[in-house]
Enzyme design. Structure first.
Site, PDB file in Angstrom:
ATOM      1  N   MET A 171       0.696 -12.011  11.586  1.00 28.74           N
ATOM      2  CA  MET A 171       1.037 -10.634  11.212  1.00 28.74           C
ATOM      3  C   MET A 171      -0.329 -10.351  10.323  1.00 28.74           C
ATOM      4  O   MET A 171      -1.168 -11.142  10.115  1.00 28.74           O
ATOM      5  CB  MET A 171       1.959 -10.580  10.344  1.00 28.74           C
ATOM      6  CG  MET A 171       3.255 -10.332  11.120  1.00 28.74           C
ATOM      7  SD  MET A 171       4.758 -10.102  10.013  1.00 28.74           S
ATOM      8  CE  MET A 171       5.961  -9.534  11.282  1.00 28.74           C
ATOM      9  N   GLY A 172      -0.311  -9.115   9.793  1.00 30.30           N
ATOM     10  CA  GLY A 172      -1.404  -8.820   8.849  1.00 30.30           C
ATOM     11  C   GLY A 172      -2.049  -7.511   9.264  1.00 30.30           C
ATOM     12  O   GLY A 172      -2.826  -6.915   8.647  1.00 30.30           O
ATOM     13  N   ASP A 183       0.437  -9.495   3.594  1.00 30.77           N
ATOM     14  CA  ASP A 183      -1.037  -8.951   4.437  1.00 30.77           C
ATOM     15  C   ASP A 183      -1.990  -9.164   3.604  1.00 30.77           C
ATOM     16  O   ASP A 183      -3.390  -9.151   3.937  1.00 30.77           O
ATOM     17  CB  ASP A 183      -0.918  -7.429   4.922  1.00 30.77           C
ATOM     18  CG  ASP A 183       0.142  -7.234   5.974  1.00 30.77           C
ATOM     19  OD1 ASP A 183       0.721  -8.192   6.395  1.00 30.77           O
ATOM     20  OD2 ASP A 183       0.416  -6.083   6.305  1.00 30.77           O
ATOM     21  N   THR A 223       2.774  -8.084  -0.738  1.00 28.09           N
ATOM     22  CA  THR A 223       2.691  -7.965   0.631  1.00 28.09           C
ATOM     23  C   THR A 223       2.108  -9.266   1.175  1.00 28.09           C
ATOM     24  O   THR A 223       1.151  -9.877   0.725  1.00 28.09           O
ATOM     25  CB  THR A 223       1.599  -6.917   1.137  1.00 28.09           C
ATOM     26  OG1 THR A 223       1.358  -7.066   2.613  1.00 28.09           O
ATOM     27  CG2 THR A 223       0.597  -6.620   0.441  1.00 28.09           C
ATOM     28  N   GLU A 279      -2.312 -10.221  15.003  1.00 28.57           N
ATOM     29  CA  GLU A 279      -1.480  -9.330  15.748  1.00 28.57           C
ATOM     30  C   GLU A 279      -2.443  -8.134  15.960  1.00 28.57           C
ATOM     31  O   GLU A 279      -2.208  -7.083  16.699  1.00 28.57           O
ATOM     32  CB  GLU A 279      -0.346  -8.919  15.054  1.00 28.57           C
ATOM     33  CG  GLU A 279      -0.417  -8.144  13.699  1.00 28.57           C
ATOM     34  CD  GLU A 279       0.734  -7.735  12.828  1.00 28.57           C
ATOM     35  OE1 GLU A 279       1.806  -7.984  13.739  1.00 28.57           O
ATOM     36  OE2 GLU A 279       0.711  -7.008  11.996  1.00 28.57           O
ATOM     37  N   ASN A 326       0.898  -1.139   0.100  1.00 23.84           N
ATOM     38  CA  ASN A 326       0.033  -0.226  -0.004  1.00 23.84           C
ATOM     39  C   ASN A 326       0.811   1.530   0.190  1.00 23.84           C
ATOM     40  O   ASN A 326       0.535   2.103  -0.841  1.00 23.84           O
ATOM     41  CB  ASN A 326      -0.838   0.062   1.388  1.00 23.84           C
ATOM     42  CG  ASN A 326      -2.529  -0.270   0.917  1.00 23.84           C
ATOM     43  OD1 ASN A 326      -2.784   0.319  -0.040  1.00 23.84           O
ATOM     44  ND2 ASN A 326      -2.907  -1.057   1.671  1.00 23.84           N
TER      45      ASN A 326
END
Ligand code: F6P
Length: 412
Positions: A189-190, A143, A141, A246, A113
């Protein structure tokens, strides 16, 4: 192509970002680029005139194959926010002076992003000032939170690692029966998107029951309700395994990890460092239920696990890099390459282009209908979405019993 290409990597590392770099390099060379430069540490390094001639470092087919299998960011990455053009035009003047000196025809930035924000600003500046340089974004990413693309390179490999490791943890936790039971909280994560945490469901199959609960950041988290649920589960089974993002937040918007840690590191884009959610919850559980509780943070491992990369992911990352060069060579600028899923079964995906203005600074989260009503698991739609992305392996090239990587940074 007649001029030169410059490519940079930015944002959090992934296991597939170097495959995109390999795709950019190969396609640029094949289309006749004179030189392919690599920015050291993205735009931050470029501003300090730190760049390399990639043909001196990617010297042969073995190097290209190693690069595809090397995690992190071969060129080095950064989290550097370009100021608004009106705020600091001197930064832009500097960047374009360097690009002109290097006779750059095409600038490629591989990132998420925040990196697409960089492409947006640079391409806007080029249009206003009449520069002919093409600016292209290649998505990356773990994410998976970029808009307008079905998924992002890097996500599939991280998802494969998360599914696999969650399965191994469940197996391990079932081995010993503890007196008051055992709870394992896996932190994934994310940030504010639950795509990675949802991938823990991939542990589930005919030989594994999967995690007991999965908490995504899209749903407000209720700590008391969670403890009550675990308490109830421990009356039925001796080991409970829970996947948490997270980025889960309690009513009012505080991150769960902020309830105890007091970590206050914030990066240039204003992102807080999120860590400590699993530890907080494990401490609460052992304190209140008297059970054994363990926190496992996948942390860096989930984005650096090159021994377990997804073939689909690595091939798509490579194709996305190539597609950026092809598009720029055909006259495009200010676009990001996207992955467009054509069909699920058989899985087929192609590349496309979208205006980077419509992508940057938009966070794509998991649709509410892909999360169950209770807000503690993902649905079959989520599973159908993620499964094809982890398909196939790219075996590491081993040296002395561990995977070999492409690494020259010591000589730069
Ligand atoms: O942007 C990807 C990401 O991996 C996020 O999921 C995570 O919150 C963040 O990076 C961590 O970044 P860093 O390694 O800079 O702390």
């Amino acid at each position: 192509m007649k001029g030169n290409v410059i490519v940079g990597q930015s944002g959090g590392p992934t296991a597939a970002i170097n495959s995109s770099l390999a795709g950019v390099f190969r396609t640029a060379v094949d289309r006749g680029a004179n030189k392919v430069y690599g920015m050291r540490n993205g735009i931050q390094g470029l501003l300090e005139e730190r760049y390399v001639d990639l043909s001196e470092h990617i010297r042969n087919e073995l190097d290209e194959e190693l690069l595809k299998r090397t995690p992190a960011a071969y060129l080095g990455s950064c989290r550097y926010k370009l100021p608004e053009i009106a705020e600091d035009p001197a930064v832009y003047e500097k960047v374009f002076k360097i690009l002109e000196k290097l006779d750059i025809e095409c600038f490629v930035y591989i990132g998420g992003n925040d990196s697409m924000d960089t492409i947006k600003k640079l391409s806007d500046y080029a249009v206003v000032k009449g520069y002919k340089i093409k600016f292209m974004g290649v998505p990356k990413t773990i994410d998976n939170d970029l808009a307008l693309t079905d998924h992002t390179p890097g996500y599939g490999s991280a998802a494969k690692y998360i599914g696999t490791s969650t399965k191994e943890i469940i197996r391990d936790c079932n081995a010993i029966e503890y007196k008051n039971g055992m709870v394992t909280i896996i932190e994934i994560m994310g940030r504010n998107a639950g795509w990675l945490t949802g991938a823990s469901v991939l542990a589930k199959g005919e030989d594994c029951e999967g995690p007991d609960m999965i908490y995504l950041p899209e749903i407000t988290f209720d700590v008391e309700k969670f403890i009550a649920k675990v308490k109830d589960l421990l009356t039925k089974k001796s080991s409970v395994v829970v996947a948490v993002s997270e980025g889960i937040k309690v009513e009012g918007g505080r991150y769960v990890c902020e309830l105890s840690t007091g970590i206050d590191y914030v990066d240039a884009f204003g992102h807080k460092q999120l860590s400590g959610t699993a530890t907080y919850l494990a401490n609460r559980l052992s304190g209140e239920l008297g059970c054994k509780a363990r926190a496992v943070e996948f942390s860096t491992l989930q984005r650096a696990a090159s021994h377990l990369i997804s073939r689909v992911d690595i091939n798509e990352a490579y194709a996305a890099g190539g597609a950026a060069i092809k598009a720029a060579d055909e006259g495009d600028t200010g676009d990001m390459v996207i992955l467009d899923r054509v069909s699920d079964d058989p899985y087929q995906c192609t590349t496309g282009l979208r205006d980077v203005h419509k992508v940057s600074n938009v966070e794509k989260t998991v649709p509410r209908e892909w999360i169950n009503e209770e807000g503690d698991y993902v649905t079959q739609e989520f599973i159908d979405y993620v499964k094809p992305l982890i398909d196939g392996e790219v075996p590491p090239i081993m040296m002395d019993g561990v995977p070999r990587h492409l690494y020259h940074c010591d000589k730069w």
